[in-house]
Design a protein around this motif. Structure first.
Motif, PDB file in Angstrom:
ATOM      1  N   GLN A  48       0.593  -1.237  -0.120  1.00 15.44           N
ATOM      2  CA  GLN A  48       0.016   0.216  -0.139  1.00 15.44           C
ATOM      3  C   GLN A  48       0.769   1.210  -0.102  1.00 15.44           C
ATOM      4  OE1 GLN A  48      -3.309  -0.022  -0.564  1.00 15.44           O
ATOM      5  NE2 GLN A  48      -3.075  -2.205  -0.779  1.00 15.44           N
ATOM      6  N   HIS A  49       1.632   1.437  -1.092  1.00 16.19           N
ATOM      7  CA  HIS A  49       2.333   2.634  -1.236  1.00 16.19           C
ATOM      8  C   HIS A  49       1.511   3.900  -2.058  1.00 16.19           C
ATOM      9  CE1 HIS A  49       6.345   1.023  -0.269  1.00 16.19           C
ATOM     10  NE2 HIS A  49       6.132  -0.066  -0.675  1.00 16.19           N
ATOM     11  N   PRO A  50       1.736   4.935  -1.720  1.00 16.93           N
ATOM     12  CA  PRO A  50       1.191   5.895  -2.459  1.00 16.93           C
ATOM     13  C   PRO A  50       0.943   5.769  -4.157  1.00 16.93           C
ATOM     14  CG  PRO A  50       2.490   7.179  -1.058  1.00 16.93           C
ATOM     15  CD  PRO A  50       2.779   5.469  -0.963  1.00 16.93           C
ATOM     16  N   GLU A  51       2.199   5.162  -4.480  1.00 21.01           N
ATOM     17  CA  GLU A  51       2.422   5.095  -5.915  1.00 21.01           C
ATOM     18  C   GLU A  51       1.178   3.783  -6.544  1.00 21.01           C
ATOM     19  OE1 GLU A  51       6.346   6.182  -4.507  1.00 21.01           O
ATOM     20  OE2 GLU A  51       4.930   4.724  -3.960  1.00 21.01           O
ATOM     21  N   ASN A  52       0.998   3.053  -5.536  1.00 16.12           N
ATOM     22  CA  ASN A  52      -0.215   1.952  -6.115  1.00 16.12           C
ATOM     23  C   ASN A  52      -1.509   2.788  -6.311  1.00 16.12           C
ATOM     24  OD1 ASN A  52      -2.385   0.193  -6.025  1.00 16.12           O
ATOM     25  ND2 ASN A  52      -1.120  -1.027  -4.263  1.00 16.12           N
ATOM     26  N   THR A  53      -1.824   3.662  -5.683  1.00 20.11           N
ATOM     27  CA  THR A  53      -2.993   4.675  -5.866  1.00 20.11           C
ATOM     28  C   THR A  53      -2.876   5.498  -7.106  1.00 20.11           C
ATOM     29  OG1 THR A  53      -3.581   4.711  -3.237  1.00 20.11           O
ATOM     30  CG2 THR A  53      -4.520   6.553  -4.941  1.00 20.11           C
ATOM     31  N   LEU A  54      -1.667   5.937  -6.941  1.00 16.95           N
ATOM     32  CA  LEU A  54      -1.447   6.763  -8.319  1.00 16.95           C
ATOM     33  C   LEU A  54      -1.290   6.227  -9.584  1.00 16.95           C
ATOM     34  CD1 LEU A  54       1.400   9.080  -7.067  1.00 16.95           C
ATOM     35  CD2 LEU A  54      -0.874   9.775  -7.363  1.00 16.95           C
ATOM     36  N   THR A  55      -0.932   4.837  -9.668  1.00 15.42           N
ATOM     37  CA  THR A  55      -1.202   4.055 -10.860  1.00 15.42           C
ATOM     38  C   THR A  55      -2.390   3.783 -11.147  1.00 15.42           C
ATOM     39  OG1 THR A  55       0.999   3.055 -10.276  1.00 15.42           O
ATOM     40  CG2 THR A  55      -0.449   1.723 -11.960  1.00 15.42           C
ATOM     41  N   HIS A  56      -3.457   3.544 -10.350  1.00 19.93           N
ATOM     42  CA  HIS A  56      -4.626   3.223 -10.514  1.00 19.93           C
ATOM     43  C   HIS A  56      -5.599   4.396 -11.178  1.00 19.93           C
ATOM     44  CE1 HIS A  56      -5.242  -0.883  -9.057  1.00 19.93           C
ATOM     45  NE2 HIS A  56      -4.418  -0.823  -7.967  1.00 19.93           N
ATOM     46  N   LEU A  57      -5.439   5.554 -10.335  1.00 24.37           N
ATOM     47  CA  LEU A  57      -5.842   6.821 -10.918  1.00 24.37           C
ATOM     48  C   LEU A  57      -5.303   7.111 -12.207  1.00 24.37           C
ATOM     49  CD1 LEU A  57      -5.673   8.937  -7.663  1.00 24.37           C
ATOM     50  CD2 LEU A  57      -7.762   7.778  -8.647  1.00 24.37           C
ATOM     51  N   ALA A  58      -4.212   6.883 -12.650  1.00 25.58           N
ATOM     52  CA  ALA A  58      -3.491   7.302 -13.809  1.00 25.58           C
ATOM     53  C   ALA A  58      -4.362   6.203 -15.048  1.00 25.58           C
ATOM     54  CB  ALA A  58      -2.119   7.085 -13.753  1.00 25.58           C
ATOM     55  N   ALA A  59      -4.181   5.082 -14.802  1.00 23.80           N
ATOM     56  CA  ALA A  59      -4.709   4.109 -15.616  1.00 23.80           C
ATOM     57  C   ALA A  59      -6.308   4.524 -15.770  1.00 23.80           C
ATOM     58  CB  ALA A  59      -4.603   2.631 -15.224  1.00 23.80           C
ATOM     59  N   TRP A  60      -7.095   4.615 -14.780  1.00 26.15           N
ATOM     60  CA  TRP A  60      -8.549   4.978 -15.187  1.00 26.15           C
ATOM     61  C   TRP A  60      -8.584   6.163 -15.866  1.00 26.15           C
ATOM     62  CZ3 TRP A  60      -9.518   3.567  -9.380  1.00 26.15           C
ATOM     63  CH2 TRP A  60      -9.445   2.304  -9.090  1.00 26.15           C
ATOM     64  N   LYS A  61      -7.913   7.131 -15.904  1.00 23.27           N
ATOM     65  CA  LYS A  61      -7.882   8.447 -16.637  1.00 23.27           C
ATOM     66  C   LYS A  61      -7.896   8.095 -17.908  1.00 23.27           C
ATOM     67  CE  LYS A  61      -6.233  12.218 -13.902  1.00 23.27           C
ATOM     68  NZ  LYS A  61      -6.499  13.400 -14.372  1.00 23.27           N
ATOM     69  N   LEU A  62      -7.302   7.126 -18.483  1.00 19.78           N
ATOM     70  CA  LEU A  62      -6.998   6.766 -20.002  1.00 19.78           C
ATOM     71  C   LEU A  62      -8.004   5.550 -20.300  1.00 19.78           C
ATOM     72  CD1 LEU A  62      -3.272   6.605 -20.517  1.00 19.78           C
ATOM     73  CD2 LEU A  62      -4.735   8.525 -20.862  1.00 19.78           C
ATOM     74  N   GLY A  63      -9.016   5.159 -19.440  1.00 23.85           N
ATOM     75  CA  GLY A  63      -9.673   3.829 -19.779  1.00 23.85           C
ATOM     76  C   GLY A  63      -9.021   2.679 -19.673  1.00 23.85           C
ATOM     77  N   LEU A  64      -7.842   2.492 -18.980  1.00 23.89           N
ATOM     78  CA  LEU A  64      -6.975   1.369 -18.726  1.00 23.89           C
ATOM     79  C   LEU A  64      -7.574   0.512 -17.819  1.00 23.89           C
ATOM     80  CD1 LEU A  64      -3.509   2.857 -19.223  1.00 23.89           C
ATOM     81  CD2 LEU A  64      -4.732   1.860 -21.063  1.00 23.89           C
ATOM     82  N   VAL A  65      -7.273  -0.801 -17.638  1.00 22.54           N
ATOM     83  CA  VAL A  65      -7.615  -1.717 -16.856  1.00 22.54           C
ATOM     84  C   VAL A  65      -6.608  -2.040 -15.809  1.00 22.54           C
ATOM     85  CG1 VAL A  65      -8.754  -3.867 -16.411  1.00 22.54           C
ATOM     86  CG2 VAL A  65      -9.569  -2.449 -18.246  1.00 22.54           C
ATOM     87  N   THR A  66      -6.700  -2.008 -14.657  1.00 27.63           N
ATOM     88  CA  THR A  66      -5.420  -2.165 -13.625  1.00 27.63           C
ATOM     89  C   THR A  66      -5.735  -3.628 -13.126  1.00 27.63           C
ATOM     90  OG1 THR A  66      -6.811  -1.100 -11.683  1.00 27.63           O
ATOM     91  CG2 THR A  66      -5.013   0.150 -12.923  1.00 27.63           C
TER      92      THR A  66
END
Length: 191
Positions: A48-66
């Motif tokens: 549970q690092h901050p980068e975990n959250t950032l990766t999900h948010l970034a992917a969802w902005k592009l319509g990617l699936v995490t």
């Protein structure tokens, strides 16, 4: 404050909503520059690092699936999940990179590795990648039933379909547009 992270040494990082959006937009632009398109997969192998959250948010902005994975998984479980999900990108840390290196040749779709705490000949540093990326990346329009993340379970016989979950950005924005409040209940949908 949107996110507070306490390190093992008790030091604390604080992130505002604006900072999360800035970093997520930057990483979304990095992913876009690497050729990722709507519906493609990004695997996350982090605690549970901050980068975990950032990766999900970034992917969802592009319509990617995490495709989140557990740091407790061994190499067989990770290879299965990376291949089954079709992940092209993995975000991980130096504690887990040796497991990834051991199976990299068995995961042909896994093209891009990002390390949150280091860089290597076979992986980019997550934070350095963000340095020159634009902080502007509007979220793509998604529907409430578009997949946002994928839980992969080993398949029993007969094959069961992995679960894909609805897009929380689309769900929340649709709810807020309809009622000016956010009472969204996220539901699982099959893909």
């Amino acid at each position: 404050m949107a996110l507070i992270y306490e390190h093992a040494d008790r030091s604390v990082e604080r992130y505002t909503y604006a900072e999360l959006d800035d970093y997520a937009s930057r990483f979304a632009n990095v992913l876009k520059a690497r050729g990722l398109a709507r519906g493609e997969r990004v695997a996350v192998l982090l605690s549970q690092h901050p980068e975990n959250t950032l990766t999900h948010l970034a992917a969802w902005k592009l319509g990617l699936v995490t495709s989140p994975t557990s740091v407790l998984f061994g190499t067989d479980a990770l290879a299965y999940r990376f291949n089954d999900s079709g992940a092209r990108v993995l975000v991980t840390d130096s504690d887990n990179i040796d497991k990834v290196r051991a199976i990299r040749a068995d995961c042909p779709r896994l093209e891009h590795l990002f390390l949150i705490d280091d860089a290597a000949h076979d992986a980019d540093n997550f934070w350095r990648a963000l340095e020159h990326a634009s902080p502007h990346c509007p979220a793509v329009e998604t529907r409430a039933d578009d997949a946002a993340w994928r839980s992969v379970m080993p398949r029993p016989a007969p094959p069961a379909r992995p679960r894909a979950h609805c897009n929380p950005i689309a769900c929340c924005s649709a709810c807020c547009r309809a009622s000016n409040s956010c009472g969204t209940v996220f539901r699982a949908t099959a893909t």
